[in-house]
Design a protein around this motif. Structure first.
Motif, short mmCIF file in Angstrom:
data_model
loop_
_atom_site.label_atom_id
_atom_site.label_comp_id
_atom_site.label_asym_id
_atom_site.label_seq_id
_atom_site.Cartn_x
_atom_site.Cartn_y
_atom_site.Cartn_z
N ASP A 127 0.82 -1.22 0.00
CA ASP A 127 0.00 0.00 0.00
C ASP A 127 0.85 1.27 0.00
OD1 ASP A 127 -2.02 -1.75 0.20
OD2 ASP A 127 -2.40 -1.45 2.34
N ALA A 128 2.17 1.12 0.03
CA ALA A 128 3.02 2.31 0.22
C ALA A 128 2.92 3.25 -0.97
CB ALA A 128 4.47 1.88 0.41
N MET A 129 3.20 4.53 -0.70
CA MET A 129 3.16 5.53 -1.78
C MET A 129 4.51 5.55 -2.47
SD MET A 129 1.33 8.73 -0.03
CE MET A 129 1.19 8.48 1.70
N PRO A 130 4.53 5.74 -3.78
CA PRO A 130 5.82 5.81 -4.48
C PRO A 130 6.71 6.89 -3.88
CG PRO A 130 3.97 5.98 -6.03
CD PRO A 130 3.39 6.01 -4.65
N THR A 131 8.01 6.65 -3.89
CA THR A 131 8.95 7.63 -3.33
C THR A 131 8.84 8.93 -4.11
OG1 THR A 131 10.43 5.76 -3.21
CG2 THR A 131 11.36 7.89 -2.61
N LEU A 132 8.83 10.03 -3.37
CA LEU A 132 8.90 11.34 -4.03
C LEU A 132 10.37 11.67 -4.20
CD1 LEU A 132 6.42 13.80 -2.30
CD2 LEU A 132 6.30 12.83 -4.59
N LYS A 133 10.80 11.96 -5.40
CA LYS A 133 12.21 12.32 -5.58
C LYS A 133 12.46 13.72 -5.02
CE LYS A 133 14.09 8.79 -7.82
NZ LYS A 133 13.06 7.84 -7.39
N GLY A 134 11.40 14.50 -4.92
CA GLY A 134 11.46 15.82 -4.30
C GLY A 134 12.61 16.64 -4.82
N ALA A 135 13.36 17.20 -3.88
CA ALA A 135 14.42 18.13 -4.23
C ALA A 135 15.43 17.50 -5.19
CB ALA A 135 15.11 18.60 -2.97
N ALA A 136 15.66 16.21 -5.07
CA ALA A 136 16.67 15.56 -5.91
C ALA A 136 16.33 15.69 -7.38
CB ALA A 136 16.79 14.10 -5.52
N GLN A 137 15.04 15.83 -7.67
CA GLN A 137 14.59 15.90 -9.05
C GLN A 137 14.98 17.24 -9.72
OE1 GLN A 137 10.41 15.37 -9.05
NE2 GLN A 137 10.60 13.34 -9.95
N ALA A 138 15.10 18.27 -8.89
CA ALA A 138 15.25 19.62 -9.44
C ALA A 138 16.46 19.72 -10.36
CB ALA A 138 15.37 20.62 -8.31
N ASP A 139 17.53 19.02 -9.99
CA ASP A 139 18.75 19.09 -10.80
C ASP A 139 18.54 18.62 -12.23
OD1 ASP A 139 21.10 18.28 -8.19
OD2 ASP A 139 20.35 20.18 -8.94
N GLN A 140 17.66 17.62 -12.37
CA GLN A 140 17.46 17.05 -13.70
C GLN A 140 16.43 17.82 -14.53
OE1 GLN A 140 17.06 13.54 -11.51
NE2 GLN A 140 19.14 14.28 -11.18
N SER A 141 15.65 18.66 -13.87
CA SER A 141 14.57 19.32 -14.58
C SER A 141 15.11 20.39 -15.53
CB SER A 141 13.61 19.96 -13.57
OG SER A 141 12.72 20.78 -14.27
#
Ligand SMILES: Cc1ncc(COP(=O)(O)O)c(C=O)c1O
Length: 397
Positions: free
Chosen positions: A18-32
């Motif tokens: 039932d767990a929610m997928p991990t949020l990449k959160g701040a780590a994602q910003a670099d790739q955006s």
């Protein structure tokens, strides 16, 4: 490897299924590829690289056998935390402190200790979704109390506590970010702080005071922390080195009654946190270096915040309401009537800019009328450009 292992799902524990997928959160910003005002990332230009390198070298030269072996978090760091708390008027002792891997770890340990499936937790609307997700995943029933320009609406909190009590429900804790709130930037007034602490005592409910940004005040006077107003020990204070030093060190801490610290420790299965890093931070922070660094951060973030507020006044339609925060990383903008934050995200992406839509900050589906902009990470020029692009997206709607 085959794309999917047959029947693997049935091996997972129910809570993992039932767990929610991990949020990449701040780590994602670099790739955006977008100009990102989405995440509360620290400004890398201000990481004290040389001083941290010197502290690391000193720890390795003087203390390698203890720093690099299995062992406890450095007692000297706990002493520094205790010193900072006492300076804030909290009668802390080392047994009141738990050092963890970021305040995120502490926020994940709290439901382990306090939440059985179906238990009630009171949160603010809006709130920090990282924490809220943890509470949801623990099976808690979240009850949202609204906030305004003075922080949590304590009248609404009292009504909520009374209604729950009438139904025989005693919430486990009230989660609040009283100072430079994430996402709203608001700081809770003194009168509300006093009332919140006394309501907690009256109803026998813990208060989790998440103070990730409290030291980053760039305007006005400090207010007493909830922990310092609490004579009985209902407050658990959660803090972090992420915003005042560097998120990459992953060190945060909790202050609470010793018996709560002991319980939290029972669920900290890896043992103590970082004998090495806790020594490096303590060595770095000694001799007033951390305080001097914080003073520099305050000035730097004040300037960035001003740039953002001025850009908003220039670029956004007049109906957008954006309050100037007194500290922290975020400006919260209320959108004109009828303009949805989720729709604005798509329009803004076409202009090459991103931000956090308000719905991500509520557990009850509200928030499509607001967006959160972080001024912490981008340069002044980028902030102006990002705000101008969002303004353009708004006008096109
Ligand atoms: C309110 C609040 N609490 C806690 C955290 C988690 O910080 P960390 O795990 O880096 O200490 C954050 C990070 O953005 C935050 O905004």
């Amino acid at each position: 490897m085959p794309a999917k292992l047959p029947l693997l799902d049935s091996l997972y524990a129910a809570r993992a299924r039932d767990a929610m997928p991990t949020l990449k959160g701040a780590a994602q910003a670099d790739q955006s590829p977008l100009l990102s005002l989405t995440y509360g990332l620290a400004d890398p230009d201000l990481f004290p690289r040389d001083e941290l390198a010197a502290a690391t070298a000193a720890v390795l030269a003087d203390d390698a056998p203890d720093a690099l072996n299995y062992g406890q978090s450095f007692a000297g760091l706990t002493e520094q935390v205790v010193g900072r708390l006492r300076a804030q008027g909290v009668e802390a002792e080392p047994e009141n402190i738990l050092v963890g891997y970021g305040s995120s770890q502490i926020l994940a340990l709290l439901p382990e200790v306090f939440i059985d499936r179906g238990d009630t937790v009171i949160i603010e609307g809006p709130s920090f979704m990282g924490a809220v997700r943890r509470f949801v995943m623990s099976g808690a029933n979240l009850v949202t109390v609204p906030t305004d320009h003075e922080g949590m609406d304590v009248d609404a909190l009292e009504v909520t506590l009374r209604d729950l009590a009438a139904r025989g429900v005693r919430p486990k804790f009230i989660y609040t970010i009283p100072t430079f709130h994430n996402p709203s930037g608001v700081t809770m007034s003194l009168a509300r702080r006093q009332r919140l602490v006394s309501l907690a005592a009256e109803y026998g409910v813990l208060v989790v005071e998440d103070d990730a940004y409290g030291e980053l005040r760039f305007r006005g006077d400090d207010l007493p922390t909830l922990a310092s107003l609490d004579a009985e020990g209902w407050v658990v204070r959660v803090c972090t080195y992420s915003k005042i030093l560097a998120p990459g060190v992953r060190v945060g801490w909790a202050y609470a009654r010793p018996e709560i610290i002991e319980r939290l420790n029972m669920f900290k299965h890896e043992g103590d946190s970082g004998p090495f890093l806790t020594r490096v931070i303590a060595r770095y922070a000694a001799e007033g270096r951390l305080e001097a660094h914080i003073a520099q951060l305050r000035e730097h973030y004040r300037q960035k915040c001003d740039v953002m507020i001025e850009a908003i006044a220039r670029e956004f339609p007049r109906e957008v309401q954006a309050d100037r925060p007194d500290g922290g990383f975020f400006v919260w903008c209320k959108l004109p009537h009828g303009m949805g934050a989720t729709a604005l995200v798509d329009r803004a992406a076409r202009e090459g800019v991103s931000f956090l839509p308000g719905v991500n900050c509520y557990a009850n589906g509200q928030g499509d009328d607001a967006i959160r902009l972080a001024f912490s990470f981008l340069s002044a020029d980028q902030i102006q450009e990002g705000v101008a692009r969002i303004g353009k997206a708004m006008r096109s709607m």
